[in-house]
Design a protein around this motif. Structure first.
Motif, PDB file in Angstrom:
ATOM      1  N   SER A  38       0.840  -1.186   0.000  1.00 49.23           N
ATOM      2  CA  SER A  38       0.000   0.000   0.000  1.00 49.23           C
ATOM      3  C   SER A  38       0.879   1.240   0.000  1.00 49.23           C
ATOM      4  O   SER A  38       2.013   1.229   0.479  1.00 49.23           O
ATOM      5  N   SER A  39       0.315   2.309  -0.530  1.00 49.64           N
ATOM      6  CA  SER A  39       0.864   3.632  -0.261  1.00 49.64           C
ATOM      7  C   SER A  39       0.787   3.866   1.254  1.00 49.64           C
ATOM      8  O   SER A  39      -0.096   3.330   1.924  1.00 49.64           O
ATOM      9  N   ASP A  77       5.010   1.487   0.744  1.00 49.55           N
ATOM     10  CA  ASP A  77       6.115   1.989  -0.068  1.00 49.55           C
ATOM     11  C   ASP A  77       5.778   3.410  -0.516  1.00 49.55           C
ATOM     12  O   ASP A  77       4.718   3.644  -1.097  1.00 49.55           O
ATOM     13  N   ASP A  78       6.686   4.347  -0.255  1.00 47.83           N
ATOM     14  CA  ASP A  78       6.456   5.733  -0.646  1.00 47.83           C
ATOM     15  C   ASP A  78       6.244   5.892  -2.150  1.00 47.83           C
ATOM     16  O   ASP A  78       5.603   6.853  -2.598  1.00 47.83           O
ATOM     17  N   GLY A  79       6.790   4.963  -2.932  1.00 47.78           N
ATOM     18  CA  GLY A  79       6.657   5.048  -4.375  1.00 47.78           C
ATOM     19  C   GLY A  79       5.241   4.872  -4.870  1.00 47.78           C
ATOM     20  O   GLY A  79       4.930   5.219  -6.021  1.00 47.78           O
ATOM     21  N   LEU A  80       4.340   4.370  -4.006  1.00 47.39           N
ATOM     22  CA  LEU A  80       2.941   4.167  -4.372  1.00 47.39           C
ATOM     23  C   LEU A  80       2.071   5.370  -4.028  1.00 47.39           C
ATOM     24  O   LEU A  80       0.852   5.338  -4.235  1.00 47.39           O
ATOM     25  N   VAL A 122       6.818   5.818  -9.830  1.00 50.71           N
ATOM     26  CA  VAL A 122       5.689   4.886  -9.950  1.00 50.71           C
ATOM     27  C   VAL A 122       6.110   3.627 -10.703  1.00 50.71           C
ATOM     28  O   VAL A 122       5.905   2.497 -10.234  1.00 50.71           O
ATOM     29  N   THR A 123       6.700   3.794 -11.866  1.00 50.59           N
ATOM     30  CA  THR A 123       7.085   2.623 -12.657  1.00 50.59           C
ATOM     31  C   THR A 123       8.184   1.830 -11.964  1.00 50.59           C
ATOM     32  O   THR A 123       8.188   0.592 -12.002  1.00 50.59           O
ATOM     33  N   GLY A 124       9.111   2.526 -11.308  1.00 52.90           N
ATOM     34  CA  GLY A 124      10.179   1.829 -10.589  1.00 52.90           C
ATOM     35  C   GLY A 124       9.652   1.017  -9.424  1.00 52.90           C
ATOM     36  O   GLY A 124      10.116  -0.105  -9.174  1.00 52.90           O
TER      37      GLY A 124
END
Length: 203
Positions: free
Chosen positions: A52-53, A77-80, A130-132
């Motif tokens: 989750s974000s 994950d901060d990336g979400l 996002v993609t990473g």
């Protein structure tokens, strides 16, 4: 492996028409029946991981879904996280849409060309994170069914990266399935919103 992508439940800012990127607001009471329906829809899937974000609205949504999956930990994950609207965070949506055409604006965010709103993040940085992040989740879980609870623009951005036209957007608590094999990546069941059960009527 399969990714089960869920947009968070409806929030108070969603109901009020306020921009909600890195800022947050509680889940709206009128969105909870749909959240329970989505959780019940996913209850029969044997999830092997859940992501989750870190935003409150996404973790609250994920925890309701995981009530049907005893013992499965939730990882964040901060990336979400959602796209940052910078100085316009929590402001009424017309403040942005009075300045830009929303279709053109979001298209430039999704394709990574928008320079960023004042105080916000450049779209190229957003697209890269996002993609990473999704690539890292897929590498971490080469098999099984993985839940990912995130945000509307973030999920549409990932789907666009896979070649899906997501201009129609994704509803709150919608479920999108992505199947990934050695040979192909297929986007399935885009934006499915499970029906809310109708209470039975008794005499």
């Amino acid at each position: 492996m399969r990714l089960h992508l869920v947009r968070h439940a409806r929030t108070e800012y969603n109901a009020a028409g306020r921009l909600q990127g890195w800022c947050d607001s509680p889940l709206a009471d009128d969105g909870r029946p749909q959240l329970r329906a989505t959780a019940a829809h996913l209850a029969g899937i044997e999830l092997t991981a859940a992501w989750s974000s870190p935003s409150g609205r996404t973790t609250a949504t994920a925890r309701e879904i995981l009530r049907h999956h005893d013992g499965l930990p939730l990882r964040t994950d901060d990336g979400l996280r959602e796209y940052s609207f910078g100085e316009l965070e929590a402001r009424p949506e017309p403040e942005l849409y009075g300045q830009v055409d929303p279709h053109t604006f979001f298209a430039s965010v999704i394709d990574g060309t928008h320079p960023g709103l004042p105080g916000g993040e450049p779209a190229a940085d957003y697209l890269a994170r996002v993609t990473g992040t999704f690539a890292r989740i897929v590498r971490t879980h080469p098999e099984g069914d993985v839940l990912v609870v995130s945000h509307g623009v973030t999920l549409v951005t990932y789907l666009a990266h896979l070649g899906h036209d997501g201009r129609a957007g994704l509803g709150n608590c919608s479920v999108t399935t992505v199947e990934i094999t050695d040979n192909r990546t297929a986007v399935l069941d885009v934006g499915f919103v499970p029906p809310i059960p109708v209470p039975s009527m008794t005499a």
